[in-house]
Design a protein around this motif. Structure first.
Motif, PDB file in Angstrom:
ATOM      1  N   VAL A   1     -33.198  20.111 -19.276  1.00  8.90           N
ATOM      2  CA  VAL A   1     -34.470  20.625 -18.777  1.00  8.90           C
ATOM      3  C   VAL A   1     -35.236  21.453 -19.807  1.00  8.90           C
ATOM      4  O   VAL A   1     -36.379  21.827 -19.560  1.00  8.90           O
ATOM      5  N   TYR A   2     -34.651  21.720 -20.954  1.00  6.52           N
ATOM      6  CA  TYR A   2     -35.218  22.713 -21.864  1.00  6.52           C
ATOM      7  C   TYR A   2     -36.503  22.253 -22.536  1.00  6.52           C
ATOM      8  O   TYR A   2     -37.389  23.065 -22.800  1.00  6.52           O
ATOM      9  N   ALA A   3     -36.638  20.974 -22.819  1.00  4.66           N
ATOM     10  CA  ALA A   3     -37.879  20.482 -23.432  1.00  4.66           C
ATOM     11  C   ALA A   3     -39.040  20.608 -22.448  1.00  4.66           C
ATOM     12  O   ALA A   3     -40.124  21.070 -22.812  1.00  4.66           O
ATOM     13  N   MET A   4     -38.830  20.217 -21.207  1.00  9.44           N
ATOM     14  CA  MET A   4     -39.879  20.333 -20.194  1.00  9.44           C
ATOM     15  C   MET A   4     -40.188  21.797 -19.906  1.00  9.44           C
ATOM     16  O   MET A   4     -41.350  22.169 -19.721  1.00  9.44           O
ATOM     17  N   SER A   5     -39.164  22.647 -19.925  1.00 10.59           N
ATOM     18  CA  SER A   5     -39.380  24.069 -19.716  1.00 10.59           C
ATOM     19  C   SER A   5     -40.198  24.674 -20.854  1.00 10.59           C
ATOM     20  O   SER A   5     -41.096  25.490 -20.619  1.00 10.59           O
TER      21      SER A   5
ATOM     22  N   VAL B   1     -38.443  23.002 -12.610  1.00  7.15           N
ATOM     23  CA  VAL B   1     -37.796  22.547 -13.835  1.00  7.15           C
ATOM     24  C   VAL B   1     -36.763  23.565 -14.293  1.00  7.15           C
ATOM     25  O   VAL B   1     -35.582  23.258 -14.461  1.00  7.15           O
ATOM     26  N   HIS B   2     -37.213  24.795 -14.528  1.00 11.28           N
ATOM     27  CA  HIS B   2     -36.340  25.860 -15.013  1.00 11.28           C
ATOM     28  C   HIS B   2     -37.055  27.185 -14.792  1.00 11.28           C
ATOM     29  O   HIS B   2     -38.283  27.249 -14.837  1.00 11.28           O
ATOM     30  N   LEU B   3     -36.309  28.246 -14.580  1.00 13.31           N
ATOM     31  CA  LEU B   3     -36.903  29.545 -14.293  1.00 13.31           C
ATOM     32  C   LEU B   3     -37.372  30.296 -15.540  1.00 13.31           C
ATOM     33  O   LEU B   3     -37.883  31.408 -15.433  1.00 13.31           O
ATOM     34  N   LEU B   4     -37.225  29.701 -16.713  1.00  9.81           N
ATOM     35  CA  LEU B   4     -37.607  30.368 -17.956  1.00  9.81           C
ATOM     36  C   LEU B   4     -39.082  30.720 -17.987  1.00  9.81           C
ATOM     37  O   LEU B   4     -39.474  31.734 -18.569  1.00  9.81           O
TER      38      LEU B   4
ATOM     39  N   PHE C   1     -51.180  32.651  -5.179  1.00  7.19           N
ATOM     40  CA  PHE C   1     -49.989  32.549  -4.339  1.00  7.19           C
ATOM     41  C   PHE C   1     -49.892  31.163  -3.707  1.00  7.19           C
ATOM     42  O   PHE C   1     -48.827  30.538  -3.703  1.00  7.19           O
ATOM     43  N   MET C   2     -51.021  30.671  -3.197  1.00  8.92           N
ATOM     44  CA  MET C   2     -51.026  29.344  -2.579  1.00  8.92           C
ATOM     45  C   MET C   2     -50.692  28.262  -3.599  1.00  8.92           C
ATOM     46  O   MET C   2     -49.939  27.334  -3.301  1.00  8.92           O
ATOM     47  N   PHE C   3     -51.222  28.380  -4.810  1.00  4.14           N
ATOM     48  CA  PHE C   3     -50.967  27.338  -5.799  1.00  4.14           C
ATOM     49  C   PHE C   3     -49.550  27.426  -6.361  1.00  4.14           C
ATOM     50  O   PHE C   3     -48.994  26.405  -6.763  1.00  4.14           O
ATOM     51  N   ILE C   4     -48.961  28.606  -6.378  1.00  2.00           N
ATOM     52  CA  ILE C   4     -47.539  28.695  -6.734  1.00  2.00           C
ATOM     53  C   ILE C   4     -46.720  27.960  -5.666  1.00  2.00           C
ATOM     54  O   ILE C   4     -45.799  27.207  -5.982  1.00  2.00           O
ATOM     55  N   LEU C   5     -47.063  28.165  -4.400  1.00  2.00           N
ATOM     56  CA  LEU C   5     -46.353  27.469  -3.321  1.00  2.00           C
ATOM     57  C   LEU C   5     -46.569  25.965  -3.381  1.00  2.00           C
ATOM     58  O   LEU C   5     -45.635  25.190  -3.143  1.00  2.00           O
ATOM     59  N   ILE C   6     -47.780  25.532  -3.703  1.00  2.00           N
ATOM     60  CA  ILE C   6     -48.047  24.096  -3.817  1.00  2.00           C
ATOM     61  C   ILE C   6     -47.236  23.504  -4.961  1.00  2.00           C
ATOM     62  O   ILE C   6     -46.627  22.437  -4.827  1.00  2.00           O
ATOM     63  N   GLY C   7     -47.199  24.195  -6.091  1.00 10.12           N
ATOM     64  CA  GLY C   7     -46.405  23.705  -7.216  1.00 10.12           C
ATOM     65  C   GLY C   7     -44.917  23.711  -6.914  1.00 10.12           C
ATOM     66  O   GLY C   7     -44.189  22.782  -7.257  1.00 10.12           O
ATOM     67  N   TYR C   8     -44.457  24.760  -6.247  1.00  2.22           N
ATOM     68  CA  TYR C   8     -43.045  24.881  -5.909  1.00  2.22           C
ATOM     69  C   TYR C   8     -42.631  23.869  -4.845  1.00  2.22           C
ATOM     70  O   TYR C   8     -41.464  23.492  -4.757  1.00  2.22           O
ATOM     71  N   SER C   9     -43.575  23.405  -4.036  1.00  2.11           N
ATOM     72  CA  SER C   9     -43.224  22.480  -2.952  1.00  2.11           C
ATOM     73  C   SER C   9     -42.652  21.172  -3.479  1.00  2.11           C
ATOM     74  O   SER C   9     -41.904  20.516  -2.769  1.00  2.11           O
ATOM     75  N   SER C  10     -42.970  20.809  -4.710  1.00  5.96           N
ATOM     76  CA  SER C  10     -42.368  19.579  -5.259  1.00  5.96           C
ATOM     77  C   SER C  10     -40.861  19.744  -5.406  1.00  5.96           C
ATOM     78  O   SER C  10     -40.105  18.794  -5.245  1.00  5.96           O
ATOM     79  N   TYR C  11     -40.397  20.950  -5.696  1.00  3.80           N
ATOM     80  CA  TYR C  11     -38.962  21.213  -5.800  1.00  3.80           C
ATOM     81  C   TYR C  11     -38.373  21.592  -4.458  1.00  3.80           C
ATOM     82  O   TYR C  11     -37.213  21.336  -4.182  1.00  3.80           O
ATOM     83  N   LEU C  12     -39.165  22.211  -3.614  1.00  2.00           N
ATOM     84  CA  LEU C  12     -38.696  22.671  -2.311  1.00  2.00           C
ATOM     85  C   LEU C  12     -38.200  21.511  -1.463  1.00  2.00           C
ATOM     86  O   LEU C  12     -37.224  21.630  -0.730  1.00  2.00           O
ATOM     87  N   ILE C  13     -38.834  20.374  -1.589  1.00  2.00           N
ATOM     88  CA  ILE C  13     -38.426  19.207  -0.814  1.00  2.00           C
ATOM     89  C   ILE C  13     -37.045  18.744  -1.236  1.00  2.00           C
ATOM     90  O   ILE C  13     -36.247  18.314  -0.421  1.00  2.00           O
ATOM     91  N   VAL C  14     -36.730  18.850  -2.524  1.00  2.00           N
ATOM     92  CA  VAL C  14     -35.417  18.451  -3.001  1.00  2.00           C
ATOM     93  C   VAL C  14     -34.361  19.367  -2.407  1.00  2.00           C
ATOM     94  O   VAL C  14     -33.306  18.956  -1.994  1.00  2.00           O
TER      95      VAL C  14
END
Length: 173
Positions: free
Chosen positions: A10-14, A54-57, A160-173
């Motif tokens: 994941v480091y390149a994408m991060s 992707v990663h919390l970095l 805040f809303m856009f962080i949630l929208i972006g995070y929702s792609s991972y939240l589903i997983v």
């Protein structure tokens, strides 16, 4: 970067997401005096939300972004202003790290368990009630930003809303 690029990690994408966030913040800094410059901040929030999957970095870029914001918006920066900026940006990192990532799913799960096991509602009603309350709180925050005519509160709510929208792609997983 080259060694990370040829690995299946994941480091390149991060690194790409972190570089994109820093570039977007510098882009905002160049256009901070324009009337629509806050759209860059909302885009930064979206990229941060996407990069959480992707990663919390990428969260480590938030204090640097806070300093860029502080020094661009403040006429006479001081040492204590810098300390306050570091404290506020650290709190933002903590809220995302402990509040959004594990906090929202845990809270939604607690609602589900309470309303199914204690109240006796059918399955998924706890999640529905949680979502109704959550959307109501978001609506209330936007309403307050419009009533107070607060550009800062509106930008914070949109971010805040856009962080949630972006995070929702991972939240589903």
């Amino acid at each position: 970067f080259w060694f990370n690029a040829e690995e299946a990690e994941v480091y390149a994408m991060s690194s790409l997401c972190t570089a994109a966030v820093v570039w977007l913040m510098l882009k905002w800094e160049n256009r901070a005096d324009e009337s629509d410059s806050d759209r860059w901040l909302v885009l930064i929030a979206y990229v941060i939300g996407l990069s959480i999957g992707v990663h919390l970095l990428n969260l480590l870029a938030i204090p640097a972004l806070g300093f860029i914001y502080y020094y661009r918006r403040t006429q006479n920066p001081t040492l204590w202003g810098g300390v306050a900026t570091l404290a506020i940006s650290s709190v933002i990192v903590g809220l995302i790290l402990a509040g959004i990532i594990p906090g929202l799913p845990t809270l939604a799960g607690a609602f589900e368990v309470f309303f199914v096991n204690t109240v006796g509602l059918p399955f998924n009603w706890g999640i529905i009630i949680f979502l109704l309350i959550f959307v109501g709180l978001i609506w209330f925050g936007f309403r307050q930003s419009f009533q107070r005519r607060s550009r800062l509160l509106n930008t914070v709510m949109l971010s805040f809303m856009f962080i949630l929208i972006g995070y929702s792609s991972y939240l589903i997983v």
